[in-house]
Design a protein around this motif. Structure first.
Motif, PDB file in Angstrom:
ATOM      1  N   THR A  28       0.822  -1.206   0.000  1.00 15.26           N
ATOM      2  CA  THR A  28       0.000   0.000   0.000  1.00 15.26           C
ATOM      3  C   THR A  28       0.859   1.259   0.000  1.00 15.26           C
ATOM      4  OG1 THR A  28      -1.783  -1.128   1.182  1.00 15.26           O
ATOM      5  CG2 THR A  28      -1.796   1.275   1.249  1.00 15.26           C
ATOM      6  N   THR A  29       1.880   1.279   0.839  1.00 11.41           N
ATOM      7  CA  THR A  29       2.733   2.470   0.887  1.00 11.41           C
ATOM      8  C   THR A  29       3.488   2.652  -0.423  1.00 11.41           C
ATOM      9  OG1 THR A  29       4.449   1.140   1.984  1.00 11.41           O
ATOM     10  CG2 THR A  29       3.018   2.471   3.388  1.00 11.41           C
ATOM     11  N   PHE A  30       3.889   1.557  -1.049  1.00 11.02           N
ATOM     12  CA  PHE A  30       4.633   1.655  -2.305  1.00 11.02           C
ATOM     13  C   PHE A  30       3.749   2.169  -3.438  1.00 11.02           C
ATOM     14  CE2 PHE A  30       6.296   0.030  -6.306  1.00 11.02           C
ATOM     15  CZ  PHE A  30       7.637   0.349  -6.224  1.00 11.02           C
ATOM     16  N   VAL A  31       2.614   1.527  -3.633  1.00 11.29           N
ATOM     17  CA  VAL A  31       1.752   1.876  -4.773  1.00 11.29           C
ATOM     18  C   VAL A  31       0.932   3.126  -4.481  1.00 11.29           C
ATOM     19  CG1 VAL A  31      -0.117   1.101  -6.271  1.00 11.29           C
ATOM     20  CG2 VAL A  31       1.655  -0.509  -5.562  1.00 11.29           C
ATOM     21  N   THR A  32       0.114   3.069  -3.421  1.00 10.11           N
ATOM     22  CA  THR A  32      -0.736   4.215  -3.102  1.00 10.11           C
ATOM     23  C   THR A  32       0.098   5.429  -2.728  1.00 10.11           C
ATOM     24  OG1 THR A  32      -2.401   2.665  -2.270  1.00 10.11           O
ATOM     25  CG2 THR A  32      -2.688   4.993  -1.717  1.00 10.11           C
ATOM     26  N   GLY A  33       1.104   5.209  -1.905  1.00  7.98           N
ATOM     27  CA  GLY A  33       1.967   6.320  -1.515  1.00  7.98           C
ATOM     28  C   GLY A  33       2.690   6.919  -2.695  1.00  7.98           C
ATOM     29  N   GLY A  34       3.192   6.060  -3.581  1.00 10.60           N
ATOM     30  CA  GLY A  34       3.892   6.554  -4.752  1.00 10.60           C
ATOM     31  C   GLY A  34       2.999   7.368  -5.673  1.00 10.60           C
ATOM     32  N   GLY A  61       9.080   4.587   5.016  1.00 13.09           N
ATOM     33  CA  GLY A  61       9.453   5.803   4.306  1.00 13.09           C
ATOM     34  C   GLY A  61      10.148   5.480   3.000  1.00 13.09           C
ATOM     35  N   ALA A  62      11.059   4.508   3.039  1.00 21.56           N
ATOM     36  CA  ALA A  62      11.732   4.082   1.813  1.00 21.56           C
ATOM     37  C   ALA A  62      10.733   3.530   0.812  1.00 21.56           C
ATOM     38  CB  ALA A  62      12.787   3.031   2.139  1.00 21.56           C
ATOM     39  N   SER A  63       9.717   2.815   1.310  1.00 26.47           N
ATOM     40  CA  SER A  63       8.706   2.247   0.420  1.00 26.47           C
ATOM     41  C   SER A  63       7.946   3.342  -0.326  1.00 26.47           C
ATOM     42  CB  SER A  63       7.733   1.375   1.227  1.00 26.47           C
ATOM     43  OG  SER A  63       6.751   0.816   0.385  1.00 26.47           O
ATOM     44  N   VAL A  64       7.518   4.377   0.403  1.00 26.68           N
ATOM     45  CA  VAL A  64       6.834   5.504  -0.250  1.00 26.68           C
ATOM     46  C   VAL A  64       7.771   6.197  -1.240  1.00 26.68           C
ATOM     47  CG1 VAL A  64       5.822   7.788   0.127  1.00 26.68           C
ATOM     48  CG2 VAL A  64       5.219   5.901   1.646  1.00 26.68           C
ATOM     49  N   GLY A  65       9.016   6.408  -0.816  1.00 21.64           N
ATOM     50  CA  GLY A  65       9.975   7.083  -1.686  1.00 21.64           C
ATOM     51  C   GLY A  65      10.278   6.300  -2.943  1.00 21.64           C
ATOM     52  N   PHE A  66      10.460   4.990  -2.807  1.00 16.83           N
ATOM     53  CA  PHE A  66      10.738   4.173  -3.980  1.00 16.83           C
ATOM     54  C   PHE A  66       9.508   4.061  -4.881  1.00 16.83           C
ATOM     55  CE2 PHE A  66      14.488   2.330  -1.691  1.00 16.83           C
ATOM     56  CZ  PHE A  66      15.418   2.647  -2.674  1.00 16.83           C
ATOM     57  N   GLY A  67       8.318   4.049  -4.272  1.00 13.37           N
ATOM     58  CA  GLY A  67       7.106   4.066  -5.098  1.00 13.37           C
ATOM     59  C   GLY A  67       7.021   5.346  -5.909  1.00 13.37           C
ATOM     60  N   PHE A  68       7.314   6.475  -5.266  1.00 16.18           N
ATOM     61  CA  PHE A  68       7.354   7.765  -5.954  1.00 16.18           C
ATOM     62  C   PHE A  68       8.374   7.715  -7.086  1.00 16.18           C
ATOM     63  CE2 PHE A  68       8.551  12.080  -6.765  1.00 16.18           C
ATOM     64  CZ  PHE A  68       7.458  12.867  -6.449  1.00 16.18           C
ATOM     65  N   ALA A  69       9.563   7.191  -6.799  1.00  9.51           N
ATOM     66  CA  ALA A  69      10.629   7.133  -7.803  1.00  9.51           C
ATOM     67  C   ALA A  69      10.242   6.245  -8.978  1.00  9.51           C
ATOM     68  CB  ALA A  69      11.911   6.607  -7.159  1.00  9.51           C
ATOM     69  N   ALA A  70       9.566   5.116  -8.704  1.00  8.72           N
ATOM     70  CA  ALA A  70       9.197   4.190  -9.769  1.00  8.72           C
ATOM     71  C   ALA A  70       8.213   4.832 -10.743  1.00  8.72           C
ATOM     72  CB  ALA A  70       8.596   2.920  -9.166  1.00  8.72           C
ATOM     73  N   PHE A  71       7.168   5.464 -10.204  1.00 13.44           N
ATOM     74  CA  PHE A  71       6.175   6.088 -11.086  1.00 13.44           C
ATOM     75  C   PHE A  71       6.763   7.306 -11.798  1.00 13.44           C
ATOM     76  CE2 PHE A  71       3.351   3.731  -8.209  1.00 13.44           C
ATOM     77  CZ  PHE A  71       2.537   3.113  -9.150  1.00 13.44           C
ATOM     78  N   GLU A  72       7.614   8.049 -11.120  1.00 14.23           N
ATOM     79  CA  GLU A  72       8.255   9.193 -11.753  1.00 14.23           C
ATOM     80  C   GLU A  72       9.195   8.732 -12.869  1.00 14.23           C
ATOM     81  OE1 GLU A  72      10.114  13.185  -9.913  1.00 14.23           O
ATOM     82  OE2 GLU A  72      11.421  11.450  -9.688  1.00 14.23           O
ATOM     83  N   SER A  73       9.954   7.673 -12.627  1.00 14.09           N
ATOM     84  CA  SER A  73      10.864   7.155 -13.635  1.00 14.09           C
ATOM     85  C   SER A  73      10.107   6.641 -14.858  1.00 14.09           C
ATOM     86  CB  SER A  73      11.724   6.024 -13.050  1.00 14.09           C
ATOM     87  OG  SER A  73      12.591   6.511 -12.058  1.00 14.09           O
ATOM     88  N   ALA A  74       8.950   6.021 -14.612  1.00 16.50           N
ATOM     89  CA  ALA A  74       8.141   5.556 -15.738  1.00 16.50           C
ATOM     90  C   ALA A  74       7.732   6.731 -16.623  1.00 16.50           C
ATOM     91  CB  ALA A  74       6.903   4.818 -15.225  1.00 16.50           C
ATOM     92  N   HIS A 116      14.926   9.356  -4.130  1.00 21.25           N
ATOM     93  CA  HIS A 116      13.694   9.484  -3.348  1.00 21.25           C
ATOM     94  C   HIS A 116      13.612   8.476  -2.195  1.00 21.25           C
ATOM     95  CE1 HIS A 116      11.666  12.560  -5.668  1.00 21.25           C
ATOM     96  NE2 HIS A 116      12.004  11.945  -6.789  1.00 21.25           N
ATOM     97  N   GLY A 117      14.010   7.224  -2.444  1.00 22.66           N
ATOM     98  CA  GLY A 117      13.925   6.223  -1.387  1.00 22.66           C
ATOM     99  C   GLY A 117      14.780   6.575  -0.191  1.00 22.66           C
ATOM    100  N   LEU A 118      15.975   7.062  -0.440  1.00 12.90           N
ATOM    101  CA  LEU A 118      16.892   7.450   0.637  1.00 12.90           C
ATOM    102  C   LEU A 118      16.344   8.621   1.428  1.00 12.90           C
ATOM    103  CD1 LEU A 118      19.663   7.357   2.067  1.00 12.90           C
ATOM    104  CD2 LEU A 118      20.559   8.772   0.203  1.00 12.90           C
ATOM    105  N   TRP A 119      15.883   9.663   0.738  1.00 15.04           N
ATOM    106  CA  TRP A 119      15.417  10.867   1.428  1.00 15.04           C
ATOM    107  C   TRP A 119      14.177  10.596   2.278  1.00 15.04           C
ATOM    108  CZ3 TRP A 119      15.662  13.100  -4.104  1.00 15.04           C
ATOM    109  CH2 TRP A 119      17.009  13.295  -4.457  1.00 15.04           C
ATOM    110  N   THR A 120      13.221   9.846   1.728  1.00 13.78           N
ATOM    111  CA  THR A 120      11.994   9.593   2.493  1.00 13.78           C
ATOM    112  C   THR A 120      12.234   8.583   3.599  1.00 13.78           C
ATOM    113  OG1 THR A 120      10.876   9.892   0.359  1.00 13.78           O
ATOM    114  CG2 THR A 120       9.509   9.281   2.228  1.00 13.78           C
ATOM    115  N   ALA A 121      13.227   7.705   3.437  1.00  9.32           N
ATOM    116  CA  ALA A 121      13.577   6.796   4.525  1.00  9.32           C
ATOM    117  C   ALA A 121      14.081   7.580   5.736  1.00  9.32           C
ATOM    118  CB  ALA A 121      14.643   5.808   4.051  1.00  9.32           C
ATOM    119  N   ILE A 122      14.900   8.598   5.479  1.00 12.38           N
ATOM    120  CA  ILE A 122      15.391   9.443   6.572  1.00 12.38           C
ATOM    121  C   ILE A 122      14.217  10.103   7.295  1.00 12.38           C
ATOM    122  CG2 ILE A 122      16.700  11.531   7.113  1.00 12.38           C
ATOM    123  CD1 ILE A 122      18.548  10.799   4.749  1.00 12.38           C
ATOM    124  N   LEU A 123      13.316  10.697   6.526  1.00 17.49           N
ATOM    125  CA  LEU A 123      12.160  11.368   7.135  1.00 17.49           C
ATOM    126  C   LEU A 123      11.264  10.372   7.858  1.00 17.49           C
ATOM    127  CD1 LEU A 123      11.080  13.984   4.416  1.00 17.49           C
ATOM    128  CD2 LEU A 123      12.238  14.392   6.591  1.00 17.49           C
TER     129      LEU A 123
END
Length: 306
Positions: free
Chosen positions: A79-85, A141-154, A187-194
Motif C-alpha cells: 500500500t505504501t509503495f503503490v498508493t503512496g507513490g 518511508g523508503a517504500s513511499v519514496g521508492f514508489g514515488f521514484a518508480a512512477f516518476e521514472s516511468a 527518493h527512497g533514501l530521502w523519504t527513509a530518513i524522514l
C-alpha cells in the motif's frame, strides 16, 4: 518486559530480493532485445514498467526483511509503495504546477513540495499503526519514496521515447539505466530518513511532529534540490572558472556557446562529483538515523531510557 508486537525475524537463508532482481533484470534485457529486433510498439509499456520498477521494488523487498514490528505487513508495504507513490506524484505535480515558477529557487521549491507530499502520504497511510518504531519508519518511508521514484521514472522513460527525430528506444533504455542506477540514492533514501525521524517516538500510538522532524524535512529538501540542480550548478561553476569573454558575450545575446574540451571535462567531473557528495551525505545521515533507531528498539525491549 518484551513487547509482543516486536518481532525478530531470523536472517533468511535465501535472498528473495536477489532472486527478484536477477529475474527482473533478465526479463528487462529480453524485452529490450526483442523490442529492438521486432520494433513492436506494443512492448514499450512492458519495457517502461520493468525498467522503472525493478530497482525500487528490489530495495523494498530487501528492506521488508529488516522490519522491526509485525505490524509492518506485506499488505502495508504494498500500500505504501503503490498508493503512496501515486498520491505523492499526483500531489507534487499539482503543487508544482500552481505554486512554482521559473526562478533561482525553483529546485528548492521542488524539493520542499515533493518531500512534503511524500511525508504527508506516509503519515496518512501509517496513522493506524499502534506502535511506531523508528526502524519501521525507515522501511515504510523508503517504500513511499521508492514508489514515488518508480512512477516518476516511468514518466521520464516514456517521455524520453519521443524525440525530434521520432521515437527513440535507445533514449528510453538509457533513461531507465541511469535512473535505475541512481534510484537507491534518490527518493527512497530521502523519504527513509524522514520516515525514521517521523517514527522516532518509539512505541507510541501517535506521531510526534518535533523540531527535529522539521529540521530534517528542510535538510532533506536541500539535498533533493542540490541533486536536481547539480547540472545547472556544475554548468555555472564551469563558466565562472573557465568561461571566456567571447562565451559570456554569446550568452548575453541569447546564444549557447560551444564548450571547449577542458570545459566539458570539468563539467562532467563537477556534475558527477556533486551527485556523489550529495549521495554520501544522505547515506551517512541514514546510517545515523538507523543507529538511533536501533537504540530506541533496545530501549523498548529492555524498558530503559535512551
Amino acid at each position: 518486559m518484551y513487547d509482543s508486537s516486536t518481532v525478530r525475524p531470523s536472517a533468511p537463508r535465501r535472498r528473495p530480493w536477489l532472486r527478484l532482481f536477477l529475474t527482473g533484470l533478465v526479463l528487462w534485457l529480453l524485452t529490450v532485445i526483442v523490442t529492438f529486433v521486432t520494433g513492436n510498439p506494443n512492448l514499450v509499456p512492458t519495457l517502461v514498467l520493468l525498467g522503472s520498477f525493478l530497482v525500487p521494488v528490489t530495495f523494498v523487498v530487501w528492506a521488508f526483511g529488516r522490519r522491526h514490528s509485525g505490524e509492518v505487513t506485506a499488505e502495508l508495504l504494498f500500500t505504501t509503495f503503490v498508493t503512496g507513490g501515486v498520491l505523492g506524484v499526483l500531489a507534487a505535480s499539482l503543487l508544482e504546477t500552481y505554486l512554482l515558477h521559473p526562478s533561482p529557487g525553483l529546485f528548492f521549491g521542488v524539493g520542499l513540495i515533493e518531500e512534503a507530499a511524500k511525508l504527508a502520504v506516509l503519515a496518512f497511510l501509517t496513522r493506524r499503526l499502534q506502535h511506531k518504531y523508528a526502524t519501521d519508519g525507515l522501511i515504510l518511508g523508503a517504500s513511499v519514496g521508492f514508489g514515488f521514484a518508480a512512477f516518476e521514472s516511468a514518466g521520464y522513460a516514456f517521455t524520453a521515447l519521443f524525440t525530434e527525430q521520432g521515437l527513440s528506444l535507445m533514449q528510453l533504455v538509457q533513461t531507465e539505466l541511469l535512473r535505475g542506477l541512481l534510484a537507491p540514492v534518490g527518493h527512497g533514501l530521502w523519504t527513509a530518513i524522514l520516515g525514521g525521524i517521523l517514527f522516532s517516538a518509539s512505541g507510541r500510538a501517535h506521531f510526534a511532529f518535533t523540531r527535529r522532524l522539521v529540521l530534517a524535512y528542510v535538510g532533506v529538501s536541500v539535498l533533493h534540490a542540490l541533486w536536481d540542480g547539480m547540472h545547472s550548478i556544475a554548468l555555472l561553476v564551469t563558466l565562472v572558472l573557465t568561461g571566456t569573454p567571447y562565451q559570456f558575450g554569446l550568452l548575453e545575446r541569447g546564444y549557447e556557446p560551444q564548450p571547449t574540451g577542458t570545459q566539458a571535462d570539468l563539467f562532467t567531473v563537477l556534475s558527477w562529483g556533486g551527485l556523489i557528495v550529495v549521495s554520501l551525505i544522505g547515506i551517512a545521515w541514514l546510517v545515523a538515523v538507523r543507529r538511533r533507531a536501533d537504540q530506541e528498539a533496545r530501549a523498548v525491549l529492555w524498558r530503559i531510557p535512551i
